[in-house]
Scaffold this motif. Structure first.
Motif, PDB file in Angstrom:
ATOM      1  N   ASN A  92      -2.923   7.021  -3.240  1.00 10.33           N
ATOM      2  CA  ASN A  92      -2.944   8.462  -3.001  1.00 10.33           C
ATOM      3  C   ASN A  92      -1.520   8.975  -2.820  1.00 10.33           C
ATOM      4  OD1 ASN A  92      -5.710   8.285  -3.051  1.00 10.33           O
ATOM      5  ND2 ASN A  92      -5.980   8.478  -0.854  1.00 10.33           N
ATOM      6  N   ARG A  95      -7.175   4.414  -4.293  1.00  8.17           N
ATOM      7  CA  ARG A  95      -8.496   4.799  -4.778  1.00  8.17           C
ATOM      8  C   ARG A  95      -8.641   4.423  -6.251  1.00  8.17           C
ATOM      9  NH1 ARG A  95     -11.010   9.546  -6.618  1.00  8.17           N
ATOM     10  NH2 ARG A  95      -9.239  10.844  -7.144  1.00  8.17           N
ATOM     11  N   THR A 139     -12.287   3.593  -1.524  1.00  4.23           N
ATOM     12  CA  THR A 139     -10.901   3.808  -1.118  1.00  4.23           C
ATOM     13  C   THR A 139     -10.538   2.626  -0.239  1.00  4.23           C
ATOM     14  OG1 THR A 139     -11.164   6.204  -1.143  1.00  4.23           O
ATOM     15  CG2 THR A 139      -9.319   5.353   0.120  1.00  4.23           C
TER      16      THR A 139
END
Length: 154
Positions: free
Chosen positions: A32, A39, A55
């Motif tokens: 991220n 993810r 995630t």
């Protein structure tokens, strides 16, 4: 907001790798932009859409480990030879993978993504197939470079 699975070049590279290495699953994970979590953004040969919900923390799971170390990771005979808890490998569980080979994808010299090839049977990845995974990851680095710049507003 543009998504990775909107990029036809990404789909093409993943499809080609799945065919070339004759593996069951190919997945692409990216860290991220904000925070350390990783993810799964795209998969081909997936059994379901669970990968989209996965995630993992930086350093955890296949993706988190590959990104934190910056080195490829091989896994065979999952879950029997997994180090740590099997729940630390949600992508392998969700996709029922027995063996896999995952390589880092670098952006600006830092590992920020992972390309994973996996099999649901016990066939391990040969040196040649591992080379194909690395070459595919390098191709994705070029394709996603603009995407990553786009995401960071640069």
């Amino acid at each position: 907001m543009m998504e990775i699975n909107d990029l036809p070049e990404v789909i093409k590279v993943c499809d080609q790798l799945k065919e070339q290495a004759s593996c069951d699953f190919v997945g692409l994970a990216i860290q991220n932009r904000v925070g350390p979590d990783v993810r799964w953004h795209y998969a081909v040969g997936n059994l379901n859409d669970k990968y989209k919900l996965i995630t993992v923390r930086f350093g955890k799971g296949i993706a988190g480990k590959v990104i934190s170390t910056g080195v490829p990771m091989k896994m065979a005979n999952f879950p029997h030879q997994a180090t740590g808890k099997v729940t630390d490998y949600p992508i392998a569980l969700a996709e029922k993978l027995n063996t896999c080979y995952a390589v880092p994808i670098f952006f600006n010299g830092a590992p920020k993504g992972v390309l994973l090839a996996g099999n649901r049977d016990s066939s391990v990845f040969s040196e040649t197939e591992q080379e194909w995974v690395k070459e595919s990851a390098e191709a994705l680095e070029q394709i996603l470079k603009d995407y990553m710049d786009f995401r960071s507003g640069g």
